[in-house]
Design an enzyme around this catalytic site. Sequence first.
Site, PDB file in Angstrom:
ATOM      1  N   GLU B 135       0.821  -1.222   0.000  1.00 22.26           N
ATOM      2  CA  GLU B 135       0.000   0.000   0.000  1.00 22.26           C
ATOM      3  C   GLU B 135       0.852   1.269   0.000  1.00 22.26           C
ATOM      4  OE1 GLU B 135      -3.762   0.314   0.242  1.00 22.26           O
ATOM      5  OE2 GLU B 135      -2.803   2.059  -0.651  1.00 22.26           O
ATOM      6  N   GLY B 193      12.903  20.843   2.241  1.00 21.96           N
ATOM      7  CA  GLY B 193      13.112  19.396   2.296  1.00 21.96           C
ATOM      8  C   GLY B 193      12.112  18.614   1.465  1.00 21.96           C
ATOM      9  N   GLU B 196      14.690  16.749  -3.537  1.00 25.44           N
ATOM     10  CA  GLU B 196      16.054  16.231  -3.374  1.00 25.44           C
ATOM     11  C   GLU B 196      17.047  17.193  -4.027  1.00 25.44           C
ATOM     12  OE1 GLU B 196      16.664  13.201  -1.969  1.00 25.44           O
ATOM     13  OE2 GLU B 196      14.544  12.725  -1.700  1.00 25.44           O
ATOM     14  N   LYS B 211       4.504   4.990 -10.069  1.00 23.08           N
ATOM     15  CA  LYS B 211       3.253   4.699  -9.351  1.00 23.08           C
ATOM     16  C   LYS B 211       2.174   4.221 -10.322  1.00 23.08           C
ATOM     17  CE  LYS B 211       4.463   7.833  -5.650  1.00 23.08           C
ATOM     18  NZ  LYS B 211       4.464   9.239  -5.220  1.00 23.08           N
TER      19      LYS B 211
END
Lengths: 162, 328
Positions: B135, B193, B196, B211
Site C-alpha cells: 500500500e 526538504g 532532493e 506509481k
Amino acid sequence: MKLEMRDQPGQLVAALKPISAVGGNIIAVIHQREATTAAEALDVQIVLELPEGRLERLLELLREQGVNVVRIGEERLLYECTLIVIGHLMHTDLSDTVNQIDRTGSSEVTELSMVMPAISSPSSARITIRSTTRAEMKRAIQILRAVAEQKELLIIEPLEDA
Amino acid sequence: MRIALLGFGSVGQGIVRSILAKDLDITVTGLADSRSGIIDAGGVDLAAALARKEQGEPCGDPGISPTDVVERAEYDILIEVTPTNVETAEPALGYIRGALRRGRHVVTSNKGPIALAYPELRTLAEENGVFLKYEATVCGAIPLIHAIQEGIAGNAITRICGVFNGTCNYILTRMAAEGLTYEQALAEARDLGYAEADPTYDVEGIDAGIKLVILANTVFDMDTTLDDVERTGITLLSPEALQLAEDQDCTIRLIGEIIPRVGVLRVSPRIVAKTHPLVVEGTLNAVTVETDLAGDLTFIGKGAGSTETASAVIGDLLYIQSRHVQGS
C-alpha cells in the site's frame, strides 16, 4: 433549429423520432408557448448534433411528419478545447503552427493569447481550437502534438472526462 | 505478531515510533539498517535502537546484515522499507524473495521491486501461501490500493487520474500562487526538504510514472514498465503559462492518468479547473478513480512523510494479522 408543429398529443415525439433515425444527437429541447403563435400550433426549439450530410434527409422526414421547420441556425464548430503551449513560438513560425490546424477544414484556431516575457526566453500561449466533431478535435490535437514535437514546444492539454 | 524490519531511515523510524506509541501487539525480532542489524527473538529494544540511530550510530551489530535478518530471524512478517532503486530494485528485491521463500508475509513501501517484479513476487507469495502487501508504494498515507482491491471490488474501473507527486504539486502551487519561476519554486521546495538535491526523479515525472506502473500491473494485471508511460515533466513550465490558465479560472497540475481499456499510461502537466477535486495545495496527493458502479471517487491525503508512510505499512501489517497470523 426552430420547429412549428400542431399542438396535439404525440407531435413532439413524432418530431424527435426522425432525429435519432438519421443518427443525430439531441442536446436540448426548448418548448415554450408564445403569445404570437397561432393557438393550434406549437413552437419548439431543438439543439442537436448531426453527422455531416444528414440535414437534408432529416428535413424530409420532418416534413413527412407534418412538422414545419421555421429556422435552422447552423453552428459547424461545436467542440472547443483550450490548450497552453510553451516554447519559442515566434521563432518556430507561429502562423505555420496555426495553419496546420486550420488547413484541416474541420478544425480552427479561434483564439490565441500570447505572453512573451523576454526576447530570448520561451513564450507561453493559450490556444483555443474549435472542431466540427469530437473525432476532428482529437485529430487537431494530434496535429498540434506532432508540430510541438518537431518544434520542441511543450503542450499542456486540459484534463477532461475520459 | 513478530516482525522483522529492514530499513531504519525516515519510514522505518516512523514505524518504530508508531509501534512504541501504540498498543499494536507487535514484537520486532529483527531490525537492520544499511550498516548493521539486530536479531533478538525476545524482542529488540526499539527505544534504544532509535536513540542510537538519532545519534547517527548504526542501529545494531555491524556483523549482522539485512540478509542475515531475512534468513535467520524468527518473524511472521517482513517489513521492507529500504531505499528505492528503480533500476534493478536491489537489494530490496532479494530480501523480499528471501522472506517469501521462507514462507513469510512481506509488507513493503519500496517501489522498485513492486514496479519491476510484481508478477514474479506475486507468484512466489501464492506458492508459499503468504501475503505480499505494498500500500505504501503509491500515495503514502492514502489507502488507494486497499480501496480499489477491497472497498470497490466488483466495480469496473474506467480511469484513474491524479496528483501522484507532492514535490511537483508543491512547485506548481507556489508558481501559481506567487508567480514564481520554476527555478525559484524548486529552490524553495529544496529549502523545505520537499525536493532532493537532484530533483530529476520527481520533476521529470519518473516517480509518478512508477506509481502508474505499480497500479497498472497490480490492479489491472497489465504488464507494463516505466518505458510504457508517456511522460512529460514540469521543468519547462513558465509562470506566464500558469497565469494564462489562471485567467480562465484554471491551473496546471502534473497529472498521472491510466485508462486501462486503451492502455493509456500518461504523466503530463494538464490544465485543470480550479474547482476540480484534484486541485489540491502544497505537497498533498489526490487521486480520482472512475468506476461503473460507484461513480467517481476522489482520495486526498499526504503522499509522503515518515508517519504518513508508516500508516500505510501498519495498515497492511494489521490486515495480514487479522487474516492470517496465528497465535499472535
